[in-house]
Design an enzyme around this catalytic site. Structure first.
Site, mmCIF file in Angstrom:
data_model
loop_
_atom_site.group_PDB
_atom_site.id
_atom_site.type_symbol
_atom_site.label_atom_id
_atom_site.label_comp_id
_atom_site.label_asym_id
_atom_site.label_seq_id
_atom_site.Cartn_x
_atom_site.Cartn_y
_atom_site.Cartn_z
ATOM 1 N N ASP A 155 -4.075 -0.710 10.189
ATOM 2 C CA ASP A 155 -5.169 0.113 10.709
ATOM 3 C C ASP A 155 -6.419 -0.109 9.849
ATOM 4 O O ASP A 155 -6.418 -0.958 8.960
ATOM 5 C CB ASP A 155 -4.769 1.595 10.758
ATOM 6 C CG ASP A 155 -4.474 2.141 9.369
ATOM 7 O OD1 ASP A 155 -4.686 1.401 8.378
ATOM 8 O OD2 ASP A 155 -4.017 3.292 9.273
ATOM 9 N N ASP A 193 -1.042 -1.239 5.857
ATOM 10 C CA ASP A 193 -0.946 -0.702 7.211
ATOM 11 C C ASP A 193 -1.832 -1.482 8.179
ATOM 12 O O ASP A 193 -2.864 -2.011 7.789
ATOM 13 C CB ASP A 193 -1.420 0.763 7.235
ATOM 14 C CG ASP A 193 -0.422 1.680 6.543
ATOM 15 O OD1 ASP A 193 0.723 1.233 6.323
ATOM 16 O OD2 ASP A 193 -0.800 2.813 6.221
ATOM 17 N N ASP A 199 -7.902 1.702 7.525
ATOM 18 C CA ASP A 199 -7.712 1.930 6.096
ATOM 19 C C ASP A 199 -6.944 0.787 5.454
ATOM 20 O O ASP A 199 -7.289 0.324 4.375
ATOM 21 C CB ASP A 199 -6.918 3.227 5.865
ATOM 22 C CG ASP A 199 -7.867 4.412 5.774
ATOM 23 O OD1 ASP A 199 -9.097 4.162 5.758
ATOM 24 O OD2 ASP A 199 -7.377 5.555 5.729
ATOM 25 N N GLU A 232 0.843 -1.190 0.000
ATOM 26 C CA GLU A 232 0.000 0.000 0.000
ATOM 27 C C GLU A 232 0.888 1.252 0.000
ATOM 28 O O GLU A 232 1.676 1.452 0.921
ATOM 29 C CB GLU A 232 -0.874 -0.044 1.264
ATOM 30 C CG GLU A 232 -1.537 1.251 1.626
ATOM 31 C CD GLU A 232 -2.183 1.199 3.033
ATOM 32 O OE1 GLU A 232 -2.101 0.141 3.702
ATOM 33 O OE2 GLU A 232 -2.743 2.224 3.431
#
Ligand code: 0RA
Length: 659
Positions: A523, A521, A525, A443
């Site tokens: 998290d 990541d 998102d 990402e």
């Protein structure tokens, strides 16, 4: 010591009874020696298989028309109770076997069917091994049978009876109850998953309408404000596959009002099918044989496709709607936006294929073909408005397919023309051997940069993806090949899609990396992005998942530091433990760093924690239940917001720590 063992100790091998007892022991020993041969494996999958095996016997009892309620309980110590209201396993004494039928069913491999010739036994786990296998693989098992007004019982250790079948009381109903404790010396995993069992029971409820299936978990109380209660789910479906197909399509826009439903028996094969059309572009057909999800398809699926195509084509031709068409229509076009469940019951199924989930019985093809043709033929005649809507959709699909082919050919031709054909953003590995090569789909460009520095260039390639890739769930098929990130994935992997006959056929022969690793990541998102990427693979490269090539990297959530000491943590538990251990009796402060992004780590840290094969944890993406995956993907990626929010709230592992 059991009677059996006593006999053996005495060396009484001359009489028939002891000879049989020895065979029994040998049979059970064989199961204990090579459990994988009987139940697939001894991981979590095999463990859950034990429960399915017992439930299948109760389902058989209900298919025979004698049982409509099955209860499953996970006990505090991870033992399992399966209880039904069937006729009860026979308990009468068998002259030939010289013991109770119950004991025979519980201790002789494949004996279940012997006493039950009249009933139509078709269910049975993938391996169809019978409850005696479960007994052999349990450190302890108890059977209770309510029958003839009495309660009978027998107990076993590692499959061996501890005493003869005995009566322990009276009863006013019939049924069977089995409690078993999987043997810890055999199973690598001994903890049952409520989610896994409840998914299977839900599926069974839809596949076998009219049976109530209950699951209760006695391991922990759920807080509910008034003292708490045990997690419990009850599954019951009045209309079976009709409700199943509606559930699968609940987040898609429907093309026709009600599912088309077929329930019939053709050439002695029961065939049940429910289908719907929606406005999406994907095809979602799930097929079952004897309640087993046949992910590799087979003759029943082939028969369904043939019948569907022929019947719709004949109707479309007759109606004149195809008269002005300038291009061909093929089988795929009839299945765009189709969601269907096919369930057949086959007396002697032949399973083939890599995972033994492909039906081989050729006679079934004709049965399903006939069933679909008859039923769908009538439906189209009687519902001309729906028929017209479906044919229009088919024509649109054919148009889109032509556009998609043009776009795809353009992409694939360009690759051939431009030298290596590899995307400019790809940092390839130096090695050429796909077997040892890995590609990280990362990402963002900045994390991509860090990964490039941190990787082992020899066998690790990096492809950075910019922001969110296209949501393929909502896009028209030809748009997919307009998308830069998706084109890059295809070309980097060396995979091509689509042939003249089958626009979705995947060619994995030239796959350049045998590990494809999604790295995002840690998290919300990041997990959204990895879901988008997984959806893309699920819809367009499912075979790559089935062959075990897709993985997810797991970057750490925390770094705990004290002086020169440092420790990475992946879970809340590890974090607490690290703080306790590092803080104990020593000077100085413990520092806690929460990693949300890959970008917060330097190249060396990223290598150490997430990329180095020696230390990292990769999660392999599998399709446990294709139907469940389909439902989740369409829910997460579709338009309907409330079910999505509910799902994310229930499952999001980052929800708490980011709050
Ligand atoms: C053999 C014969 C009959 C029933 C069963 C087995 C049976 C097995 C299981 C396992 C779990 N629940 C079960 N319920 C029934 C037929 C007995 C008859 O003819 O009455």
């Amino acid at each position: 010591m059991s009677k059996l063992e006593k006999e053996l100790k005495k060396g009484k091998t001359s009489n028939e009874y002891s000879a049989e007892s020895i065979q029994v022991l040998e049979g059970l020993e064989a199961v204990r020696k090579r459990p994988a041969m009987y139940i697939g494996d001894v991981s979590s999958k095999g463990l859950h298989h034990l429960v399915y095996e017992v439930i299948d016997n109760s389902i058989d009892e209900s298919l025979a028309g004698h049982c409509d309620h099955i209860e499953v309980i996970i006990n505090e110590n991870n033992s399992i109770i399966v209880k039904d209201n069937g006729r009860g396993i026979p308990v009468d004494f068998h002259e030939k076997e010289q013991r109770s039928a119950l004991e025979v069913v519980m201790t002789v491999l494949h004996a279940g069917g012997k006493f039950n010739k009249d009933s139509y036994k078709v269910s049975g786990g993938l391996h169809g091994v019978g409850v005696s296998c479960v007994n052999a693989l349990s450190s302890h098992l108890k059977a209770f049978v309510h029958r003839n007004g009495k309660i009978y019982t027998q107990e076993y250790q590692q499959g061996k009876p501890l005493f003869d079948v005995k009566v322990i009381g009276e009863t006013d109903h019939t049924g069977t109850e089995i409690i078993f404790q999987p043997d810890q010396s055999i199973f690598a995993v001994t903890e049952f998953s409520f989610e896994v069992l409840s998914s299977r029971l839900r599926e069974l409820a839809y596949l076998n309408k009219g049976i109530k299936l209950e699951l209760t978990d006695l391991r922990e109380l759920e807080e509910n404000g008034n003292g708490g209660e045990y997690p419990k789910e009850v599954f019951y479906s009045e209309n079976g596959l009709i409700e199943f197909v509606e559930l699968l399509d609940q987040t898609r826009d429907k093309l026709i009002e009600k599912p088309i439903y077929i329930e019939t028996v053709k050439n002695e094969t029961p065939v049940e099918i429910a289908l719907k059309y929606n406005t999406s572009f994907s095809e979602n057909i799930h097929s079952y044989v004897n309640n087993i999800n046949t992910i590799e398809g087979g003759t029943h699926l082939a028969g369904f496709r043939r019948g569907l195509t022929r019947t719709l084509k004949a109707y479309a031709d007759k109606s004149g709607m195809l008269a002005k068409l300038k291009f061909d229509i093929n089988g795929d076009d009839f299945r765009e936006g189709l969601t269907a469940i096919i369930s057949v019951k086959v007396a002697e199924p032949q399973f083939e294929g890599q995972t033994k989930t492909k039906l081989g019985n050729t006679e079934v093809m004709g049965s399903v073909d006939q069933a679909v043709s008859n039923m769908l033929g009538h439906y189209l005649e009687e519902n001309p408005k729906d028929a017209k809507t479906i044919v229009q959709k088919v024509i649109l699909a054919a148009q889109a397919r032509h556009a998609a082919r043009k776009a795809r050919e353009l992409v694939q031709r360009k690759n051939v023309l431009s030298g290596s054909g590899l995307p400019g953003k790809l940092a390839d590995c130096s090695n050429q051997d796909p077997g040892v090569s890995e590609i990280f789909l990362v990402e963002g460009d900045s994390a991509g940069g860090t990964a490039k520095q941190g990787r082992a260039r020899e066998f690790q390639a990096i492809l950075p993806l910019r922001g969110k890739i296209l949501n393929v769930e909502k896009a028209m098929p030809h748009k997919i090949f307009d998308n830069e990130e998706i084109k890059n994935i295809f070309t980097a992997l060396g995979v091509t899609v689509g042939t003249e006959e089958d626009s979705k056929a995947l060619n994995l022969e030239k796959l350049r990396y045998h590990k494809v690793i999604i790295m995002t990541d840690a998290d919300v998102d990041g997990s959204h992005i990895s879901t988008l990427i997984m959806t893309f693979f699920y819809r367009h490269m499912e075979e790559l998942i089935n062959r075990g090539h897709l993985y997810i990297a797991t970057p750490p959530l925390y770094l705990i530091k004290k002086g020169k000491q440092q420790r990475y943590c992946w879970t809340e538990e590890q974090r607490l433990q690290a703080i306790e251990e590092m803080g104990q009796g020593k000077e100085g402060n413990v520092g806690i760093q929460r990693y949300k992004g890959l970008g917060e780590m330097n190249a060396e840290q990223l290598w150490e924690t997430t990329m180095n094969p020696e230390q990292r944890t990769l999660r392999q993406v599998t399709i446990e239940s294709a139907a469940e995956a389909d439902r989740i993907f369409s829910m997460l990626m579709g338009d309907d917001v409330p079910p999505r929010r509910e799902f994310i709230e229930k499952h999001a592992k980052y929800a708490n720590i980011d709050a």
